[in-house]
Design a protein around this motif. Structure first.
Motif, PDB file in Angstrom:
ATOM      1  N   UNK A 111       0.889  -0.913   0.323  1.00 56.33           N
ATOM      2  CA  UNK A 111      -0.106  -0.008   0.077  1.00 56.33           C
ATOM      3  C   UNK A 111       0.999   1.052  -0.497  1.00 56.33           C
ATOM      4  N   UNK A 112       2.119   1.391   0.550  1.00 56.62           N
ATOM      5  CA  UNK A 112       2.745   2.084   0.342  1.00 56.62           C
ATOM      6  C   UNK A 112       3.453   2.663  -0.651  1.00 56.62           C
ATOM      7  N   UNK A 113       3.377   1.717  -0.824  1.00 61.51           N
ATOM      8  CA  UNK A 113       4.468   2.441  -2.075  1.00 61.51           C
ATOM      9  C   UNK A 113       3.585   2.205  -3.728  1.00 61.51           C
ATOM     10  N   UNK A 114       2.004   1.547  -3.339  1.00 60.65           N
ATOM     11  CA  UNK A 114       1.229   1.905  -4.262  1.00 60.65           C
ATOM     12  C   UNK A 114       0.703   3.011  -4.261  1.00 60.65           C
ATOM     13  N   UNK A 115       1.146   3.976  -3.026  1.00 59.19           N
ATOM     14  CA  UNK A 115       0.607   5.569  -2.667  1.00 59.19           C
ATOM     15  C   UNK A 115      -0.763   5.436  -1.875  1.00 59.19           C
ATOM     16  N   UNK A 116      -1.215   4.695  -1.405  1.00 60.69           N
ATOM     17  CA  UNK A 116      -2.678   4.479  -1.345  1.00 60.69           C
ATOM     18  C   UNK A 116      -2.638   4.358  -0.174  1.00 60.69           C
ATOM     19  N   UNK A 117      -1.492   4.418   1.377  1.00 57.92           N
ATOM     20  CA  UNK A 117      -1.547   4.005   2.650  1.00 57.92           C
ATOM     21  C   UNK A 117      -2.565   5.349   2.598  1.00 57.92           C
ATOM     22  N   UNK A 118      -3.092   5.586   3.702  1.00 54.32           N
ATOM     23  CA  UNK A 118      -3.247   7.012   4.377  1.00 54.32           C
ATOM     24  C   UNK A 118      -2.490   8.198   5.169  1.00 54.32           C
ATOM     25  N   UNK A 119      -3.267   9.286   5.189  1.00 47.37           N
ATOM     26  CA  UNK A 119      -1.875  10.141   5.227  1.00 47.37           C
ATOM     27  C   UNK A 119      -2.016   9.738   7.587  1.00 47.37           C
ATOM     28  N   UNK A 120      -0.097   9.925   7.899  1.00 48.46           N
ATOM     29  CA  UNK A 120       0.061   9.206   9.563  1.00 48.46           C
ATOM     30  C   UNK A 120      -0.325   8.172   9.568  1.00 48.46           C
ATOM     31  N   UNK A 121      -0.602   7.004   9.113  1.00 44.56           N
ATOM     32  CA  UNK A 121      -0.860   5.686   9.547  1.00 44.56           C
ATOM     33  C   UNK A 121       0.031   5.052   9.372  1.00 44.56           C
ATOM     34  N   UNK A 122       0.608   3.949  10.210  1.00 44.84           N
ATOM     35  CA  UNK A 122       1.652   3.573  10.334  1.00 44.84           C
ATOM     36  C   UNK A 122       1.554   1.601  10.045  1.00 44.84           C
ATOM     37  N   UNK A 123       0.945   0.749   9.586  1.00 41.76           N
ATOM     38  CA  UNK A 123       0.188  -0.068  10.380  1.00 41.76           C
ATOM     39  C   UNK A 123      -0.857  -0.377   8.936  1.00 41.76           C
ATOM     40  N   UNK A 124      -0.876  -1.135   8.020  1.00 41.89           N
ATOM     41  CA  UNK A 124      -2.722  -2.332   8.216  1.00 41.89           C
ATOM     42  C   UNK A 124      -2.698  -3.108   8.434  1.00 41.89           C
ATOM     43  N   UNK A 125      -4.383  -2.466   9.706  1.00 40.88           N
ATOM     44  CA  UNK A 125      -4.376  -3.498  10.808  1.00 40.88           C
ATOM     45  C   UNK A 125      -5.710  -4.222   9.675  1.00 40.88           C
ATOM     46  N   UNK A 126      -5.869  -4.068   9.460  1.00 44.58           N
ATOM     47  CA  UNK A 126      -7.238  -4.656   9.240  1.00 44.58           C
ATOM     48  C   UNK A 126      -7.331  -4.498   7.704  1.00 44.58           C
ATOM     49  N   UNK A 127      -7.969  -6.537   7.041  1.00 47.79           N
ATOM     50  CA  UNK A 127      -6.978  -6.484   6.062  1.00 47.79           C
ATOM     51  C   UNK A 127      -8.007  -6.194   4.778  1.00 47.79           C
ATOM     52  N   UNK A 128      -7.241  -5.948   3.665  1.00 42.66           N
ATOM     53  CA  UNK A 128      -8.065  -4.882   2.467  1.00 42.66           C
ATOM     54  C   UNK A 128      -9.296  -5.528   2.079  1.00 42.66           C
TER      55      UNK A 128
END
Length: 510
Positions: free
Chosen positions: A250-267
């Motif tokens: 998600x970070x590489x694709x640029x879709x990680x929300x601002x100021x988020x650390x880790x994706x904790x919920x399944x996409x």
């Protein structure tokens, strides 16, 4: 004199160290940039020039040459603005600081603000592995970078704050990892909101317990999309390694929300049916993740499956089988993980009312045949469960009796997944859907009655070898939900029932 500052680059999921070398020499003033930069990197010249002047530094009147090494790897994006500026200040004698163990990343505004970048987490991991100690990144990316232990991550809001830190006047506080990392997305919708469809809910419970692919087929308004959107609420919680891998994508694709650390919920990704094959698998001159990889460790929902282009549907076949998608370009090959739970939904005919108890289907036999033929047999074979979602009766819609909640269903799913985790410990197999062919008969032990039932089903329905393997895996999951070590006839019968729907629609005489 040549000055060097370290930065990072990305190729696929992997990051590599980039040395930003700056040389000031005599001659007509110029600003040359070499080392395979793309257009965004070349435009850094104007951003760096304006940012320097606006924060009170002098832009060198010299022949400036900036080299991004290694020069044989293409550099892209705006993350090199900050390291170029730092190396330029060091080469011109305006900054004197030891930066050998430091990495700089960040896009610059003309006023000197430092803007967020893509791919901070994989680059932080690579920087730690390369032996760097300090990692300077935009303040909005700091929670993401702070996940990496053993690396001092400094959030940089603007150039003034960074210079005050580097000169020792006012040190920046390093980012502290969050004890409870931010969850991305909104609260998940609940199964208790779905009226009726008990058989479909049971099938989705089985699918969630074993991470099996699903096809939902039924008339418009029967609840196919509603059921699919609630599927993530009953999936097991993500493990830390799963969160790291998903966050990197998600970070590489640029879709990680601002100021988020880790994706904790399944996409949960639901692309429109006009999406291209490259949009699903990924692509570009330097390939980026597509919807398949963005759904990694989660759900990819394809609503109105026959409306997708044939090329888009067929691109799914190998990735959902292998759990990886490989993209080949002239510049190289990139492989992204895509261990997804594919959920597809469709109508039984163009008008949607074939087999409806009250509404008349207006489609001709040939139109229905052409519509269903849009979904190929090989793709259908890779969908483990084919679930019929009929129209809901009024009494169930009007009922005040509460439906079972997602939390209740999830307890059973978690219990079944715990059995699988113990069974597959040390094998690298995450769930029943990923059992490798060489271990299938080791883990899917059949009773005599179950074997006889599967033999009759194989001969009667005409299952392919792949479909038979998937029936075994689904039966193994059903047995896990039942707490049984062995697959009994009742488990095999339910698994076969979930494979009969494609024969009902695709193999009938029209």
């Amino acid at each position: 004199m040549v000055e060097k500052v370290h930065s990072m680059g990305l190729y696929g999921l992997d990051a590599f160290v980039v040395e930003v070398e700056t040389d000031l020499s005599r001659g007509l003033p110029a600003f040359e940039m070499v080392g395979l930069p793309d257009a965004a990197v070349r435009e850094a010249r104007d951003r760096v020039r304006a940012a320097l002047k606006n924060v009170g530094f002098q832009f060198p009147v010299s022949r400036i040459t900036v080299n991004l090494a290694p020069a044989d790897k293409r550099k892209e994006g705006t993350l090199y603005d900050l390291p170029i500026l730092i190396s330029l200040l060091r080469a011109s004698g305006q900054l004197d600081a030891g930066l050998e163990d430091s990495v700089f990343l960040g896009e610059l505004s003309l006023s000197g603000e430092v803007r967020p970048i893509r791919g901070a987490l994989p680059m932080a991991i690579a920087a730690k592995e390369a032996g760097f100690r300090r990692f300077y990144i935009p303040a909005q990316n700091a929670p993401e970078g702070a996940v990496v232990q053993g690396l001092e991550v400094y959030p940089v809001p603007n150039l003034a704050a960074l210079f005050a830190h580097l000169t020792g006047r006012q040190p920046l506080a390093s980012a502290i990892p969050e004890e409870h990392p931010t969850q991305t997305g909104v609260p998940l919708p609940d199964f208790s909101e779905v009226r009726g469809q008990e058989e479909a809910k049971r099938a989705l419970e089985v699918a969630a317990a074993g991470m099996h692919n699903v096809l939902l087929i039924g008339p418009p308004g029967s609840g196919k999309s509603m059921l699919a959107k609630r599927l993530p609420s009953i999936l097991p919680d993500m493990t830390f390694p799963e969160s790291i891998e998903t966050t990197k994508i998600h970070s590489i694709a640029g879709v990680l929300p601002a100021s988020a650390s880790l994706v904790r919920t399944r996409p949960f990704r639901s692309p429109h049916h006009t999406v291209s094959a490259a949009g699903l698998s990924g692509g570009g001159a330097l390939p980026k993740p597509g919807e398949l990889s963005l759904s990694h460790n989660g759900v990819l929902f394809l609503d109105e499956l026959p409306e997708f282009s044939r090329s888009a549907m067929e691109v799914l076949r190998q990735p959902i089988e292998d759990g990886r998608v490989t993209i080949s370009r002239a510049q190289g090959t990139v492989s992204y993980p895509c261990s997804v739970m594919l959920v597809a939904a469709m109508n039984p005919c163009p008008c949607g009312y074939f087999g409806h108890p009250t509404k008349h289907c207006i489609c001709s036999a040939s139109a229905v045949s052409r519509y269903l033929a849009r979904v190929s047999g090989p793709l259908l074979d890779r969908l483990d469960l084919h679930i019929e979602v009929p129209a809901v009766e009024f009494d169930k819609l009007d009922s005040a009796e509460p439906a079972e909640s997602s939390a209740s269903v999830k307890k059973r799913v978690d219990a079944a997944r715990a059995i699988q985790n113990e069974r597959f410990r040390g094998t690298g197999i995450p769930c029943n859907a990923r059992i490798t062919p060489d271990r299938l008969h080791t883990y899917c032990i059949l009773s005599d009655s179950a074997r006889a039932l599967l033999k009759r089903a194989f001969e009667t329905i005409g299952l392919s070898a792949r479909a038979y393997d998937r029936v075994l895996k689904v039966a193994r999951t059903i047995a896990d939900l039942d707490g049984s070590d062995r697959i009994e006839a009742v488990h095999a019968a339910e698994a076969v029932q979930y494979r009969a729907l494609d024969r009902k629609y695709w193999m009938r005489e029209l």
